[in-house]
Write an enzyme that holds these catalytic residues in place. Structure first.
Site, PDB file in Angstrom:
ATOM      1  N   ARG A 184       0.849  -1.198   0.000  1.00  0.00           N
ATOM      2  CA  ARG A 184       0.000   0.000   0.000  1.00  0.00           C
ATOM      3  C   ARG A 184       0.881   1.242   0.000  1.00  0.00           C
ATOM      4  NH1 ARG A 184      -3.169  -3.963   2.196  1.00  0.00           N
ATOM      5  NH2 ARG A 184      -4.944  -4.312   0.812  1.00  0.00           N
TER       6      ARG A 184
ATOM      7  N   ASP B 204      -0.008  -6.505  -3.828  1.00  0.00           N
ATOM      8  CA  ASP B 204      -1.427  -6.268  -3.539  1.00  0.00           C
ATOM      9  C   ASP B 204      -2.041  -5.490  -4.695  1.00  0.00           C
ATOM     10  OD1 ASP B 204      -3.955  -5.880  -2.071  1.00  0.00           O
ATOM     11  OD2 ASP B 204      -2.767  -6.495  -0.342  1.00  0.00           O
TER      12      ASP B 204
ATOM     13  N   HIS C 208      -6.641  -9.657  -4.565  1.00  0.00           N
ATOM     14  CA  HIS C 208      -5.639  -8.626  -4.244  1.00  0.00           C
ATOM     15  C   HIS C 208      -4.531  -8.616  -5.301  1.00  0.00           C
ATOM     16  CE1 HIS C 208      -6.877  -7.226  -0.177  1.00  0.00           C
ATOM     17  NE2 HIS C 208      -7.476  -8.401  -0.113  1.00  0.00           N
TER      18      HIS C 208
ATOM     19  N   GLU D  66     -10.093 -12.322   0.932  1.00  0.00           N
ATOM     20  CA  GLU D  66     -10.914 -11.337   0.237  1.00  0.00           C
ATOM     21  C   GLU D  66     -10.856 -11.487  -1.284  1.00  0.00           C
ATOM     22  OE1 GLU D  66     -10.698  -7.755   3.504  1.00  0.00           O
ATOM     23  OE2 GLU D  66      -9.006  -7.938   2.136  1.00  0.00           O
TER      24      GLU D  66
ATOM     25  N   TRP E 199      -7.294 -14.249  10.663  1.00  0.00           N
ATOM     26  CA  TRP E 199      -7.267 -12.790  10.794  1.00  0.00           C
ATOM     27  C   TRP E 199      -8.642 -12.173  11.020  1.00  0.00           C
ATOM     28  CZ3 TRP E 199      -9.504  -8.928   7.704  1.00  0.00           C
ATOM     29  CH2 TRP E 199     -10.111  -9.361   6.523  1.00  0.00           C
TER      30      TRP E 199
ATOM     31  N   TYR F 109      -4.142  -6.345  14.974  1.00  0.00           N
ATOM     32  CA  TYR F 109      -4.009  -5.449  13.821  1.00  0.00           C
ATOM     33  C   TYR F 109      -3.527  -4.085  14.314  1.00  0.00           C
ATOM     34  CZ  TYR F 109      -5.524  -8.267   9.891  1.00  0.00           C
ATOM     35  OH  TYR F 109      -5.576  -9.203   8.885  1.00  0.00           O
TER      36      TYR F 109
ATOM     37  N   GLU G  72      -2.452   1.075   4.640  1.00  0.00           N
ATOM     38  CA  GLU G  72      -3.281   1.980   3.827  1.00  0.00           C
ATOM     39  C   GLU G  72      -3.217   3.423   4.334  1.00  0.00           C
ATOM     40  OE1 GLU G  72      -4.256  -1.009   4.897  1.00  0.00           O
ATOM     41  OE2 GLU G  72      -5.701  -1.944   3.517  1.00  0.00           O
TER      42      GLU G  72
HETATM   43  C1  ACM Z   1      -6.464  -9.206   5.628  1.00  0.00           C
HETATM   44  O1  ACM Z   1      -6.436  -8.378   6.534  1.00  0.00           O
HETATM   45  N1  ACM Z   1      -7.181  -8.978   4.538  1.00  0.00           N
HETATM   46  C2  ACM Z   1      -5.719 -10.439   5.693  1.00  0.00           C
END
Ligand code: ACM
Ligand code: ZN
Length: 527
Positions: free
Chosen positions: A156, A185, A257, A321, A387, A412, A466
């Site tokens: 990011r 990503d 991603h 995702e 996660w 996180y 990010e």
């Molecule tokens: C994640 O936070 N998408 C692994």
């Protein structure tokens, strides 16, 4: 009269010495045992650091550097025992990561089962030094978990090699042993792959970047942003980490991603493009096509170069995702599903990832993926990184898979640090909050019996970037929360938050000396 005066002076002096409190020993993560004694060892100018095995040479050199940082003038490294100084020794009777540290008024002896263990003893020593002295003590220590990780997202925002080395130094200070390097990503591809030059020529640059939060802003900075590591730089980082006894696990994201890869080679996507490197956060609907063989050929070629660069036992392939909307409409993906008898797109994802896992096994490596992999089913050998919460990890551990716990509501570090970020002057973050107390209280054994708990390889903190564009800010998010994670990893049993906070003062002094930025909420009692 003179004699009486001298006697009085001697008595006063010895009373003062007796009254001088032994400096308290505050070490994080909390060692298995610390038995303080009387007196101190003074580390003077030219203090000798001796080692008894050639494999300890670089640990000794690091030790000298740490001593110099602590204000010791001109420490000297020698490949012989020194007795009056700091001795580093291997002890084959110790398990791999276990060490002891004995400090007497004459010197310090650190014994460990491996260079890694001896380095942990050196890290403990760093925390024991105060005013050029080490208090007499016997320390015994070994980590509870074998996997103690930290992840850095350089996709990011790109962090140059010097920043990555700093991240690794911070990990070493906290006795972590696995650096998870998130290299690709939607918003950028950061690793040179010789066979596919477009990945870095095109995929490492986005045309602009969102300003503000992705949920509320549609403003962009209009400035191209990019960066990547050459293969030489990757080797340099892997070697730097190895010297600090840290393994580096690369993450190459698939099948989602992957916009940076798609922008570089549009034939990788179901719709064949055109695509562009993503300029806002969150993730794209466009993912790698699971139907075409060319996708797998590409990934195997990329991974071949990755394996050359990273000697780690584990390779991370992402897997999180991954929207399935393109696969639902793609004739190639649908054909694959029919041919392979796959009941839905989750099963297609599982097919995709299991194929890569098989390839990795054939090349002597093991695969880690995020917990979404469980949706389509995993093989018994897949290592699940939990996660989205703890559920995925618990489910996987119960069914016999190995698990790394990095649940976002605990680990996180891109989340806010207090419950009232605005009032407390926190900078924009992705959301939620993980105060250090919460992180410290994480229970890695929740709902697992003893046998299931053995499937938990360890824990990991993740720094997504990010909203973190500079190393200063990264350190501020990382510290001191990483210290709490490290104590969960080393000493999860018998944790005591107040005691942890007391000990944190010493580590703070080290942060100050090293020039690391950190958040001071915990020191001000703000949660
Ligand atoms: C994640 O936070 N998408 C692994
Ligand atoms: Zn497709």
């Amino acid at each position: 009269m003179q004699r009486i005066l001298i006697l009085v002076a001697v008595l006063l002096l010895s009373a003062a010495c007796a009254a001088a409190p032994q400096p308290e020993i505050h070490v994080i993560p909390r060692p298995v045992s610390v038995v303080p004694g009387d007196g101190t060892f003074r580390i003077g100018r030219g203090c000798k650091i001796g080692y008894d095995d050639p494999s300890l040479q670089s640990v000794a050199a690091l030790c000298a550097g740490y001593l110099a940082d602590a204000g010791v003038r001109k420490p000297v490294v020698t490949d012989k025992p020194v007795h009056k100084g700091i001795d580093l020794q291997l002890d084959g009777t110790f398990p791999d990561e276990e060490y002891t540290l004995s400090a007497t008024p004459k010197g310090v002896l650190i014994c460990g089962g491996s260079p890694r263990a001896v380095l942990y003893g050196v890290q403990t020593l760093r925390q024991m030094i105060g005013g050029g002295r080490v208090p007499v003590a016997e320390v015994r220590d070994k980590p509870f978990f074998g996997y103690r990780g930290a992840m850095f997202d350089v996709a990011r925002y790109f962090y140059p090699v010097e920043d990555v080395k700093r991240f690794i130094d911070i990990m070493a200070l906290h006795k972590l042993n696995t650096f998870h390097w998130h290299l690709t990503d939607d918003q950028g591809w950061r690793i040179e792959i010789k066979r596919y030059p477009e990945l870095t020529r095109v995929g490492s640059v986005r045309k602009e970047t969102l300003i503000g939060h992705y949920k509320t802003s549609d403003e962009y900075d209009g400035t191209p942003y990019g960066g990547y590591y050459t293969q030489d730089e990757i080797r340099e980082v892997v070697a730097y980490a190895a010297e600090r006894c840290i393994d580096v696990i690369p993450e190459i994201e698939l099948p989602g991603h992957s916009m940076a890869a798609l922008a570089s080679y549009p034939w990788l996507g179901c719709t064949q493009g055109p695509y562009e490197v993503r300029t806002t956060w969150f993730y794209s609907s466009d993912v790698l096509c699971a139907g075409r063989e060319t996708t797998f050929e590409f990934l195997e070629n990329v991974l071949s170069e990755v394996l050359e660069l990273f000697p780690s036992k584990y390779i991370h392939v992402g897997g999180d995702e991954c929207p399935k909307v393109r696969w639902e409409k793609c004739p190639d993906c649908q054909r694959r599903m029919r041919q392979e008898g796959l009941k839905d797109e989750n099963a297609l994802q599982s097919y995709f990832v299991c194929r890569i896992e098989e390839w990795l096994h054939a090349h002597g490596r093991e695969m880690i993926g995020w917990d979404e992999l469980l949706e389509g089913g995993v093989t018994p050998s897949t290592i699940v990184m939990s996660w989205r919460g703890t559920e995925g990890g618990i489910k996987a551990a119960k069914s016999g898979n190995r698990v790394i716990m990095s649940p976002r509501f605990y680990f996180y570090l891109d989340y806010y640090q207090t419950s009232d970020p605005e009032k407390n002057g926190e900078r924009l973050a992705i959301g939620r909050n993980v105060p250090i107390r919460k992180l410290y209280g994480y229970d890695p054994f929740d709902r697992l019996d003893e046998a299931q708990a053995r499937n938990i390889l360890g824990v990991q903190a993740n720094l997504w970037t990010e909203y973190i564009a500079t190393m200063d800010h990264a350190e501020y998010m990382l510290l001191p929360r990483l210290a709490a994670m490290s104590e969960v990893a080393w000493a999860p049993e018998g944790r005591d938050y107040d005691d942890f906070v007391r000990r944190l003062g010493t580590l703070r002094g080290l942060y100050d000396r090293a020039g690391y930025r950190y958040a001071d909420f915990v020191f001000r009692g703000i949660e």
